[in-house]
Design a protein around this motif. Structure first.
Motif, PDB file in Angstrom:
ATOM      1  N   PRO A 199      23.102  52.957 -77.309  1.00  0.00           N
ATOM      2  CA  PRO A 199      22.693  51.816 -76.474  1.00  0.00           C
ATOM      3  C   PRO A 199      23.832  50.821 -76.312  1.00  0.00           C
ATOM      4  O   PRO A 199      24.653  50.660 -77.216  1.00  0.00           O
ATOM      5  CB  PRO A 199      21.522  51.213 -77.265  1.00  0.00           C
ATOM      6  CG  PRO A 199      21.731  51.659 -78.669  1.00  0.00           C
ATOM      7  CD  PRO A 199      22.369  53.009 -78.586  1.00  0.00           C
ATOM      8  N   PRO A 204      18.977  44.314 -75.372  1.00  0.00           N
ATOM      9  CA  PRO A 204      17.721  44.729 -76.006  1.00  0.00           C
ATOM     10  C   PRO A 204      17.591  46.255 -75.953  1.00  0.00           C
ATOM     11  O   PRO A 204      17.961  46.886 -74.960  1.00  0.00           O
ATOM     12  CB  PRO A 204      16.652  44.039 -75.151  1.00  0.00           C
ATOM     13  CG  PRO A 204      17.364  42.906 -74.490  1.00  0.00           C
ATOM     14  CD  PRO A 204      18.765  43.363 -74.265  1.00  0.00           C
ATOM     15  N   TYR A 205      17.087  46.843 -77.030  1.00  0.00           N
ATOM     16  CA  TYR A 205      17.043  48.302 -77.128  1.00  0.00           C
ATOM     17  C   TYR A 205      15.619  48.794 -77.336  1.00  0.00           C
ATOM     18  O   TYR A 205      14.939  48.379 -78.286  1.00  0.00           O
ATOM     19  CB  TYR A 205      17.928  48.769 -78.286  1.00  0.00           C
ATOM     20  CG  TYR A 205      17.852  50.248 -78.560  1.00  0.00           C
ATOM     21  CD1 TYR A 205      17.976  51.183 -77.536  1.00  0.00           C
ATOM     22  CD2 TYR A 205      17.669  50.721 -79.853  1.00  0.00           C
ATOM     23  CE1 TYR A 205      17.917  52.550 -77.802  1.00  0.00           C
ATOM     24  CE2 TYR A 205      17.616  52.085 -80.129  1.00  0.00           C
ATOM     25  CZ  TYR A 205      17.737  52.990 -79.099  1.00  0.00           C
ATOM     26  OH  TYR A 205      17.671  54.326 -79.359  1.00  0.00           O
ATOM     27  N   PRO A 207      13.970  52.334 -77.990  1.00  0.00           N
ATOM     28  CA  PRO A 207      14.448  53.668 -78.344  1.00  0.00           C
ATOM     29  C   PRO A 207      13.808  54.819 -77.566  1.00  0.00           C
ATOM     30  O   PRO A 207      14.359  55.916 -77.554  1.00  0.00           O
ATOM     31  CB  PRO A 207      14.123  53.769 -79.835  1.00  0.00           C
ATOM     32  CG  PRO A 207      13.062  52.757 -80.087  1.00  0.00           C
ATOM     33  CD  PRO A 207      13.324  51.644 -79.133  1.00  0.00           C
ATOM     34  N   ALA A 221      20.172  55.394 -80.690  1.00  0.00           N
ATOM     35  CA  ALA A 221      20.795  54.818 -81.878  1.00  0.00           C
ATOM     36  C   ALA A 221      20.317  55.604 -83.086  1.00  0.00           C
ATOM     37  O   ALA A 221      19.189  56.117 -83.113  1.00  0.00           O
ATOM     38  CB  ALA A 221      20.405  53.351 -82.013  1.00  0.00           C
ATOM     39  N   GLN A 225      22.192  51.918 -88.097  1.00  0.00           N
ATOM     40  CA  GLN A 225      23.064  51.212 -87.167  1.00  0.00           C
ATOM     41  C   GLN A 225      22.564  49.804 -86.843  1.00  0.00           C
ATOM     42  O   GLN A 225      23.078  49.153 -85.947  1.00  0.00           O
ATOM     43  CB  GLN A 225      23.223  52.017 -85.878  1.00  0.00           C
ATOM     44  CG  GLN A 225      23.988  53.321 -86.074  1.00  0.00           C
ATOM     45  CD  GLN A 225      24.185  54.089 -84.781  1.00  0.00           C
ATOM     46  OE1 GLN A 225      23.422  53.940 -83.825  1.00  0.00           O
ATOM     47  NE2 GLN A 225      25.215  54.930 -84.753  1.00  0.00           N
ATOM     48  N   TYR A 227      19.346  48.867 -85.961  1.00  0.00           N
ATOM     49  CA  TYR A 227      18.174  48.751 -85.090  1.00  0.00           C
ATOM     50  C   TYR A 227      16.906  49.055 -85.893  1.00  0.00           C
ATOM     51  O   TYR A 227      16.916  49.898 -86.795  1.00  0.00           O
ATOM     52  CB  TYR A 227      18.274  49.735 -83.922  1.00  0.00           C
ATOM     53  CG  TYR A 227      19.429  49.462 -82.987  1.00  0.00           C
ATOM     54  CD1 TYR A 227      19.298  48.575 -81.932  1.00  0.00           C
ATOM     55  CD2 TYR A 227      20.652  50.107 -83.168  1.00  0.00           C
ATOM     56  CE1 TYR A 227      20.358  48.334 -81.067  1.00  0.00           C
ATOM     57  CE2 TYR A 227      21.713  49.876 -82.320  1.00  0.00           C
ATOM     58  CZ  TYR A 227      21.563  48.984 -81.270  1.00  0.00           C
ATOM     59  OH  TYR A 227      22.619  48.744 -80.416  1.00  0.00           O
ATOM     60  N   ASN A 228      15.828  48.393 -85.527  1.00  0.00           N
ATOM     61  CA  ASN A 228      14.531  48.704 -86.130  1.00  0.00           C
ATOM     62  C   ASN A 228      13.849  49.764 -85.276  1.00  0.00           C
ATOM     63  O   ASN A 228      13.383  49.472 -84.177  1.00  0.00           O
ATOM     64  CB  ASN A 228      13.665  47.446 -86.210  1.00  0.00           C
ATOM     65  CG  ASN A 228      14.235  46.416 -87.162  1.00  0.00           C
ATOM     66  OD1 ASN A 228      14.743  46.778 -88.221  1.00  0.00           O
ATOM     67  ND2 ASN A 228      14.153  45.148 -86.793  1.00  0.00           N
ATOM     68  N   ILE A 229      13.811  51.012 -85.770  1.00  0.00           N
ATOM     69  CA  ILE A 229      13.290  52.126 -84.989  1.00  0.00           C
ATOM     70  C   ILE A 229      12.134  52.773 -85.729  1.00  0.00           C
ATOM     71  O   ILE A 229      12.260  53.127 -86.905  1.00  0.00           O
ATOM     72  CB  ILE A 229      14.386  53.184 -84.728  1.00  0.00           C
ATOM     73  CG1 ILE A 229      15.601  52.551 -84.061  1.00  0.00           C
ATOM     74  CG2 ILE A 229      13.838  54.319 -83.883  1.00  0.00           C
ATOM     75  CD1 ILE A 229      16.772  53.508 -83.913  1.00  0.00           C
ATOM     76  N   ARG A 239       8.780  51.343 -77.458  1.00  0.00           N
ATOM     77  CA  ARG A 239       9.295  50.796 -78.718  1.00  0.00           C
ATOM     78  C   ARG A 239       9.170  51.785 -79.864  1.00  0.00           C
ATOM     79  O   ARG A 239       9.797  51.619 -80.907  1.00  0.00           O
ATOM     80  CB  ARG A 239       8.542  49.515 -79.085  1.00  0.00           C
ATOM     81  CG  ARG A 239       8.637  48.386 -78.066  1.00  0.00           C
ATOM     82  CD  ARG A 239       7.650  47.294 -78.436  1.00  0.00           C
ATOM     83  NE  ARG A 239       6.277  47.799 -78.415  1.00  0.00           N
ATOM     84  CZ  ARG A 239       5.256  47.253 -79.070  1.00  0.00           C
ATOM     85  NH1 ARG A 239       5.452  46.170 -79.804  1.00  0.00           N
ATOM     86  NH2 ARG A 239       4.043  47.775 -78.985  1.00  0.00           N
TER      87      ARG A 239
END
Length: 378
Positions: A199, A204-205, A207, A221, A225, A227-229, A239
């Motif tokens: 990304p 804003p990401y 996923p 991602a 890294q 990010y909250n995935i 999301r």
């Protein structure tokens, strides 16, 4: 060194060629469980992977293997496993999980006779529908079918590239013949390699949001890294949050995951055509059977018969438009395959003529005279 600059020629098995292809593509994690006739893939990986800084893990079974591969892929690795029919069956739920979580990974399936334990040391092409429909639900896998040790190497590289590009599990269906045949293979020094697209920094990401510029594929991602995935096998929103109880967002996810493959089928599908421009009789074959079929077509040409060959290198997505166009000029279509007649049904689905199935069971391959006799029949 071979004539091709930056490459070398070696004589290796198809199973070894898969390993070489995987390493060239950047594979850094392998998890698997030994099974005939795919065991050499794990054996060579066990030797080679530590030397390139990668990880080899022999798991307790095939269920654990595919789940370890999924986890490793989300950890930032290019990950692979290898198996044969019974193990491939056990992996199917994990493959479905990889499909809906959009996890790039590669599965080598060295096919053998079945069902069940079947014929561990004999060849077959009986897993082709399992590769397409093995896991429950609606999804679109990518399935490649090498016919030689060279193609085993080339297609393993391509499998990793496609998995990274479309964030999807990719199956490479070889068979006992391809896996154990030793042939001259040219190993390139630096093949073209595709890596998942990260990304853009500072934006804003989401996923699981399809990106139009990537053909409906999300940015990816990896864990660690920042990010909250949330990665969940239940149907989810952009999301990653569960929406399996909601009709519209659930349907939207499944449609997008399928469309990123079907809408890009022309980019994915691969095949070779031999003497099809004026062919009145078309033979459509794949994998090791296509080698026999090509010999039969060439012999038919020598006998004055206008025969041609469609050699499928990608089974799914199936090349509907190409099959339809080539078949439109022919009076007969013959499909030899080492199963009860499966891809024959796919060909029949897209053409107007009755397709002639030429199945072979029991672990034996067709021989050229059998296919030539079928071509000669009026």
């Amino acid at each position: 060194m071979s004539a091709k600059t930056g490459s070398k020629a070696v004589v290796i098995q198809g199973n070894q060629a898969c390993v070489e292809g995987a390493l060239l593509a950047g594979c850094s994690f392998f998890a698997g469980y030994p099974i005939t006739p795919a065991t050499e893939v794990a054996e060579v990986m066990a030797e080679r992977m530590p030397k390139v800084g990668g990880v080899f893990v022999q798991m307790e079974d095939e269920l654990a293997s595919i789940n370890a591969v999924v986890g490793a892929a989300w950890g930032g690795n290019k990950a692979m496993t290898a198996t044969s029919g019974p193990g491939y069956s056990l992996m199917q739920e994990g493959i479905g999980y990889a499909a809906i979580t959009e996890t790039p990974c590669v599965i080598i399936d060295v096919m053998r006779g079945g069902p069940s334990t079947g014929q561990p040391t004999m060849t077959s092409q009986q897993d082709v529908y399992q590769a397409k429909y093995g896991s429950h639900g609606d999804y679109e896998p990518i399935v490649l079918v090498p016919s030689s040790a060279q193609e085993a190497l080339d297609m393993t590289i391509r499998a990793f590239n496609l998995s990274e590009k479309y964030l999807v599990p990719v199956s490479v269906l070889t068979d006992e013949v391809v896996g154990h045949t030793r042939e001259r293979v040219v190993i390139p020094d630096a093949p073209e390699v595709y890596n998942r697209v990260a990304p853009p920094a500072g934006e804003p990401y989401l996923p699981f949001k399809g990106i139009e510029a990537l053909g409906g594929v999300p940015y990816r991602a990896d864990f660690g890294q920042g990010y909250n995935i949330c990665v969940d096998g239940q149907l989810h929103d952009e999301r990653g949050m569960r929406v399996g109880h909601l009709i519209e967002p659930s349907a939207a996810l499944v449609r997008r995951v399928m469309a990123k493959i079907t809408d890009n089928a022309d980019d994915i599908a691969d095949y070779e055509l031999y003497h099809t421009d004026d062919a009145e009789i078309i033979v459509c074959a794949y994998g090791s059977t296509s080698r026999v079929a090509l010999r039969s077509v060439l012999d038919a040409r020598k006998a004055g018969i206008k025969a041609g060959l469609i050699k499928l290198k990608t089974l799914f997505p199936f090349p509907d438009a190409m099959i339809r166009a080539v078949a439109s000029k022919a009076s007969r279509i013959i499909v030899p395959e080492c199963n009860a007649g499966k891809i024959c049904n796919e060909v029949q689905r897209v053409v107007r003529q009755d397709v002639e199935s030429m199945p072979k069971l029991g672990g034996a391959m067709h021989i050229p005279s059998e296919i030539l006799d079928a071509i000669k029949r009026s």
